[in-house]
Design a protein around this motif. Structure first.
Motif, PDB file in Angstrom:
ATOM      1  N   GLY A  12       0.843  -1.196   0.000  1.00  0.00           N
ATOM      2  CA  GLY A  12       0.000   0.000   0.000  1.00  0.00           C
ATOM      3  C   GLY A  12       0.873   1.238   0.000  1.00  0.00           C
ATOM      4  N   LYS A  13       0.343   2.319   0.604  1.00  0.00           N
ATOM      5  CA  LYS A  13       1.006   3.614   0.528  1.00  0.00           C
ATOM      6  C   LYS A  13       2.425   3.601   1.116  1.00  0.00           C
ATOM      7  N   ILE A  14       2.542   3.119   2.364  1.00  0.00           N
ATOM      8  CA  ILE A  14       3.850   3.231   3.010  1.00  0.00           C
ATOM      9  C   ILE A  14       4.874   2.287   2.383  1.00  0.00           C
ATOM     10  N   ALA A  15       4.400   1.116   1.916  1.00  0.00           N
ATOM     11  CA  ALA A  15       5.328   0.169   1.276  1.00  0.00           C
ATOM     12  C   ALA A  15       5.906   0.795   0.002  1.00  0.00           C
ATOM     13  N   LYS A  16       5.020   1.431  -0.779  1.00  0.00           N
ATOM     14  CA  LYS A  16       5.473   2.024  -2.047  1.00  0.00           C
ATOM     15  C   LYS A  16       6.326   3.276  -1.801  1.00  0.00           C
ATOM     16  N   ALA A  35       3.773  -9.921  -1.288  1.00  0.00           N
ATOM     17  CA  ALA A  35       2.466 -10.560  -1.086  1.00  0.00           C
ATOM     18  C   ALA A  35       1.449  -9.459  -0.849  1.00  0.00           C
ATOM     19  N   SER A  36       0.527  -9.304  -1.791  1.00  0.00           N
ATOM     20  CA  SER A  36      -0.483  -8.256  -1.699  1.00  0.00           C
ATOM     21  C   SER A  36      -1.623  -8.647  -2.613  1.00  0.00           C
ATOM     22  N   ARG A  37      -2.858  -8.444  -2.151  1.00  0.00           N
ATOM     23  CA  ARG A  37      -3.990  -8.947  -2.935  1.00  0.00           C
ATOM     24  C   ARG A  37      -4.201  -8.161  -4.215  1.00  0.00           C
ATOM     25  N   HIS A  38      -3.950  -6.845  -4.164  1.00  0.00           N
ATOM     26  CA  HIS A  38      -4.329  -6.009  -5.301  1.00  0.00           C
ATOM     27  C   HIS A  38      -3.164  -5.278  -5.958  1.00  0.00           C
ATOM     28  N   CYS A  66       3.562  -4.558   6.097  1.00  0.00           N
ATOM     29  CA  CYS A  66       3.114  -3.180   5.853  1.00  0.00           C
ATOM     30  C   CYS A  66       1.593  -3.113   5.726  1.00  0.00           C
ATOM     31  N   THR A  67       0.928  -4.119   6.247  1.00  0.00           N
ATOM     32  CA  THR A  67      -0.539  -4.181   6.251  1.00  0.00           C
ATOM     33  C   THR A  67      -1.072  -3.368   7.434  1.00  0.00           C
ATOM     34  N   PRO A  68      -2.393  -3.126   7.491  1.00  0.00           N
ATOM     35  CA  PRO A  68      -2.953  -2.440   8.667  1.00  0.00           C
ATOM     36  C   PRO A  68      -2.802  -3.296   9.928  1.00  0.00           C
ATOM     37  N   PRO A  69      -2.781  -2.658  11.110  1.00  0.00           N
ATOM     38  CA  PRO A  69      -2.526  -3.398  12.360  1.00  0.00           C
ATOM     39  C   PRO A  69      -3.521  -4.525  12.628  1.00  0.00           C
ATOM     40  N   LEU A  88       7.678  -5.238  11.806  1.00  0.00           N
ATOM     41  CA  LEU A  88       6.298  -4.768  11.944  1.00  0.00           C
ATOM     42  C   LEU A  88       6.244  -3.265  11.695  1.00  0.00           C
ATOM     43  N   GLU A  89       5.361  -2.810  10.792  1.00  0.00           N
ATOM     44  CA  GLU A  89       5.102  -1.369  10.695  1.00  0.00           C
ATOM     45  C   GLU A  89       4.490  -0.919  12.014  1.00  0.00           C
ATOM     46  N   LYS A  90       4.467   0.365  12.250  1.00  0.00           N
ATOM     47  CA  LYS A  90       3.796   0.878  13.438  1.00  0.00           C
ATOM     48  C   LYS A  90       2.315   1.068  13.136  1.00  0.00           C
ATOM     49  N   TRP A 117       9.354   2.026  14.917  1.00  0.00           N
ATOM     50  CA  TRP A 117       8.742   3.340  15.205  1.00  0.00           C
ATOM     51  C   TRP A 117       9.489   4.324  14.311  1.00  0.00           C
ATOM     52  N   HIS A 118       8.959   4.555  13.121  1.00  0.00           N
ATOM     53  CA  HIS A 118       9.767   5.298  12.129  1.00  0.00           C
ATOM     54  C   HIS A 118      10.146   6.697  12.602  1.00  0.00           C
ATOM     55  N   SER A 119       9.247   7.342  13.374  1.00  0.00           N
ATOM     56  CA  SER A 119       9.541   8.725  13.780  1.00  0.00           C
ATOM     57  C   SER A 119      10.776   8.809  14.675  1.00  0.00           C
ATOM     58  N   ARG A 154      -9.412   7.283   1.480  1.00  0.00           N
ATOM     59  CA  ARG A 154      -9.952   5.946   1.164  1.00  0.00           C
ATOM     60  C   ARG A 154      -9.408   4.836   2.061  1.00  0.00           C
ATOM     61  N   GLN A 155      -8.840   5.160   3.201  1.00  0.00           N
ATOM     62  CA  GLN A 155      -8.361   4.098   4.107  1.00  0.00           C
ATOM     63  C   GLN A 155      -9.459   3.785   5.118  1.00  0.00           C
ATOM     64  N   GLU A 156     -10.351   2.890   4.741  1.00  0.00           N
ATOM     65  CA  GLU A 156     -11.483   2.560   5.612  1.00  0.00           C
ATOM     66  C   GLU A 156     -11.028   1.885   6.899  1.00  0.00           C
ATOM     67  N   PHE A 167      -5.007   8.296  16.439  1.00  0.00           N
ATOM     68  CA  PHE A 167      -3.807   7.760  17.095  1.00  0.00           C
ATOM     69  C   PHE A 167      -2.856   7.108  16.096  1.00  0.00           C
ATOM     70  N   ASP A 168      -3.312   6.874  14.861  1.00  0.00           N
ATOM     71  CA  ASP A 168      -2.372   6.331  13.857  1.00  0.00           C
ATOM     72  C   ASP A 168      -1.210   7.308  13.651  1.00  0.00           C
ATOM     73  N   PRO A 169      -1.475   8.616  13.387  1.00  0.00           N
ATOM     74  CA  PRO A 169      -0.346   9.556  13.420  1.00  0.00           C
ATOM     75  C   PRO A 169       0.081   9.912  14.842  1.00  0.00           C
TER      76      PRO A 169
HETATM   77  P1  NAP Z   1      -2.610   1.220   2.982  1.00  0.00           P
HETATM   78  O1  NAP Z   1      -2.217   2.206   1.938  1.00  0.00           O
HETATM   79  O2  NAP Z   1      -4.059   0.965   3.221  1.00  0.00           O
HETATM   80  O3  NAP Z   1      -1.836  -0.128   2.658  1.00  0.00           O
HETATM   81  C1  NAP Z   1      -1.989  -1.317   3.392  1.00  0.00           C
HETATM   82  C2  NAP Z   1      -2.060  -2.477   2.439  1.00  0.00           C
HETATM   83  O4  NAP Z   1      -2.268  -3.659   3.194  1.00  0.00           O
HETATM   84  C3  NAP Z   1      -3.238  -2.365   1.484  1.00  0.00           C
HETATM   85  O5  NAP Z   1      -2.873  -1.727   0.285  1.00  0.00           O
HETATM   86  C4  NAP Z   1      -3.644  -3.821   1.261  1.00  0.00           C
HETATM   87  O6  NAP Z   1      -3.007  -4.332   0.088  1.00  0.00           O
HETATM   88  C5  NAP Z   1      -3.068  -4.590   2.440  1.00  0.00           C
HETATM   89  N1  NAP Z   1      -4.118  -5.177   3.289  1.00  0.00           N
HETATM   90  C6  NAP Z   1      -4.178  -6.454   3.721  1.00  0.00           C
HETATM   91  N2  NAP Z   1      -5.257  -6.666   4.462  1.00  0.00           N
HETATM   92  C7  NAP Z   1      -5.907  -5.521   4.516  1.00  0.00           C
HETATM   93  C8  NAP Z   1      -7.121  -5.128   5.139  1.00  0.00           C
HETATM   94  N3  NAP Z   1      -7.866  -5.973   5.861  1.00  0.00           N
HETATM   95  N4  NAP Z   1      -7.518  -3.842   4.969  1.00  0.00           N
HETATM   96  C9  NAP Z   1      -6.787  -2.992   4.239  1.00  0.00           C
HETATM   97  N5  NAP Z   1      -5.630  -3.320   3.630  1.00  0.00           N
HETATM   98  C10 NAP Z   1      -5.205  -4.580   3.766  1.00  0.00           C
HETATM   99  O7  NAP Z   1      -2.009   1.654   4.404  1.00  0.00           O
HETATM  100  P2  NAP Z   1      -0.626   2.396   4.700  1.00  0.00           P
HETATM  101  O8  NAP Z   1      -0.868   3.849   4.774  1.00  0.00           O
HETATM  102  O9  NAP Z   1       0.435   1.906   3.791  1.00  0.00           O
HETATM  103  O10 NAP Z   1      -0.408   1.918   6.205  1.00  0.00           O
HETATM  104  C11 NAP Z   1      -0.032   0.597   6.525  1.00  0.00           C
HETATM  105  C12 NAP Z   1       0.656   0.630   7.871  1.00  0.00           C
HETATM  106  O11 NAP Z   1       1.796   1.471   7.773  1.00  0.00           O
HETATM  107  C13 NAP Z   1      -0.224   1.232   8.996  1.00  0.00           C
HETATM  108  O12 NAP Z   1      -0.030   0.547  10.188  1.00  0.00           O
HETATM  109  C14 NAP Z   1       0.278   2.653   9.106  1.00  0.00           C
HETATM  110  O13 NAP Z   1       0.123   3.171  10.413  1.00  0.00           O
HETATM  111  C15 NAP Z   1       1.749   2.483   8.761  1.00  0.00           C
HETATM  112  N6  NAP Z   1       2.341   3.729   8.264  1.00  0.00           N
HETATM  113  C16 NAP Z   1       1.722   4.456   7.288  1.00  0.00           C
HETATM  114  C17 NAP Z   1       2.275   5.677   6.885  1.00  0.00           C
HETATM  115  C18 NAP Z   1       1.654   6.518   5.801  1.00  0.00           C
HETATM  116  O14 NAP Z   1       2.128   7.648   5.588  1.00  0.00           O
HETATM  117  N7  NAP Z   1       0.655   6.076   5.070  1.00  0.00           N
HETATM  118  C19 NAP Z   1       3.456   6.140   7.476  1.00  0.00           C
HETATM  119  C20 NAP Z   1       4.088   5.329   8.418  1.00  0.00           C
HETATM  120  C21 NAP Z   1       3.508   4.142   8.805  1.00  0.00           C
HETATM  121  P3  NAP Z   1      -3.765  -5.456  -0.791  1.00  0.00           P
HETATM  122  O15 NAP Z   1      -5.199  -5.027  -0.874  1.00  0.00           O
HETATM  123  O16 NAP Z   1      -3.056  -5.426  -2.088  1.00  0.00           O
HETATM  124  O17 NAP Z   1      -3.590  -6.734  -0.015  1.00  0.00           O
END
Ligand code: NAP
Length: 309
Positions: A12-16, A35-38, A66-69, A88-90, A117-119, A154-156, A167-169
């Motif tokens: 998802g976002k943080i992985a990319k 490993a990612s579904r989409h 890098c999936t949600p917690p 583990l991502e945070k 804890w990236h920060s 769009r992060q439901e 609390f995520d940020p």
């Molecule tokens: P995201 O964009 O939603 O990406 C998470 C990915 O996990 C999704 O694209 C999805 O990929 C996969 N996934 C597997 N099971 C899922 C489920 N039940 N619901 C939703 N997605 C699922 O989220 P993100 O922003 O990268 O955040 C992921 C983690 O990184 C979080 O814990 C967040 O706190 C942390 N983080 C995020 C940021 C940021 O700036 N966004 C910064 C630092 C840390 P598939 O659908 O392809 O499986």
């Protein structure tokens, strides 16, 4: 030493944005599967799920989750069972309790479990810690205010119970505070604002203290438009220290001491390689404990529904 073969789970976002470039830029580790579904990366072996990757994929040494917690515990347990190191991502889990069996599994298998804890890898954090170790601290004020529509479109999952909401940020600020303050602190009062249509808070006002009665106030808010605020102000007997931009910049009485572009994820992967080489884990749950305390002891109030895009 041969490079650690890592697979990213949850592209998802943080992985990319961060994990892929950080792995590419770190000696001693290489990306060998996703490993990612989409989502997938051209030229990198792809699997829909971690289970499929573990059963049929190329040999790997480690996974970066890098999936949600909410879904991470099962993945971490499966990876450790398969003898892989786990990053583990945070935040490291949706609950504190689920981390205990993972810590035991890592210990038993001799694999590394790294709760990142990236920060804490932001450039001003260690200089702030060193400064505060030598000073008398009088008060701490945290303002972590951003626009959820900009940062989490769009992060439901983030709005569900276990998704953490603001609390995520906010836990990033707590990960910095637990690193830079010289003594442990604890929650004394909290108010969480839940939109009527969501299962997680959009804002939180928190008060903490420590054994010396230090007043620590934190305001997290996802409704901020315009300039974004990720600041920590510490009043000390040696001046007012301000960490801003999420820990990238440090000022003392208005004089800038640090102002650097962050390379937090490079720091994370360097540390992961080091932990694996030394055969140890790194799991500090203190930021998560403060969030759990806020959910446990905080007063809840309902605020107007949040309408996403
Ligand atoms: P995201 O964009 O939603 O990406 C998470 C990915 O996990 C999704 O694209 C999805 O990929 C996969 N996934 C597997 N099971 C899922 C489920 N039940 N619901 C939703 N997605 C699922 O989220 P993100 O922003 O990268 O955040 C992921 C983690 O990184 C979080 O814990 C967040 O706190 C942390 N983080 C995020 C940021 C940021 O700036 N966004 C910064 C630092 C840390 P598939 O659908 O392809 O499986």
């Amino acid at each position: 030493m041969t490079a650690i073969r890592v697979a990213i789970v949850g592209l998802g976002k943080i992985a990319k944005d961060q994990h892929i470039p950080a792995i590419a830029g770190t000696t001693g580790i290489e990306l060998v599967a996703v490993a990612s579904r989409h989502a997938s990366i051209a030229g990198t072996p792809h699997f829909a799920t971690l289970e499929e990757l573990l059963a049929t994929g190329p040999a790997i040494d480690a996974v970066a989750l890098c999936t949600p917690p909410l879904v991470r515990h099962a993945q971490a347990a499966a990876a450790l069972k398969a003898g892989k190191h786990v990053l583990l991502e945070k935040p490291p889990g949706a609950t504190i309790g689920e981390l205990t069996p993972l810590i035991s599994a890592a210990r038993q298998s001799g694999k590394t479990l790294f709760a990142t804890w990236h920060s804490r890898f932001a450039p001003a954090v260690e200089p702030a810690r060193a400064f505060l170790a030598e000073r008398q601290i009088k008060s701490v004020a945290v303002e972590w205010k951003e626009d959820v529509k900009v940062w989490h479109p769009r992060q439901e999952w983030i709005w569900q119970p276990g998704g953490f909401g603001v609390f995520d940020p906010g836990i990033n600020a707590l990960s910095i505070l637990t690193r830079i303050l010289p003594r442990p602190f604890f929650l004394t009062q909290a108010e969480l604002s839940f939109p009527g249509n969501r299962g997680a808070p959009i804002a939180a006002d928190l008060n903490f203290s420590d054994a010396a009665g230090l007043p620590i106030r934190a305001e997290f808010d996802w409704r901020q438009t315009g300039p974004q605020t990720w600041d920590i102000k510490v009043v000390t007997d040696g001046g007012v220290l301000t960490l801003s931009s999420g820990g990238s910049r440090l000022d003392l009485d208005g004089r800038t001491l640090v102002d650097e572009k962050p390379a937090e994820y490079r720091g994370i992967y360097r540390r992961f390689v080091e932990l694996i080489a030394n055969g140890v884990s790194d799991v500090d749950l203190s930021p998560l404990v403060h969030v759990a305390d806020a959910f446990m002891a905080g007063r809840r109030r309902e605020v107007e529904p949040f309408i996403g895009e």
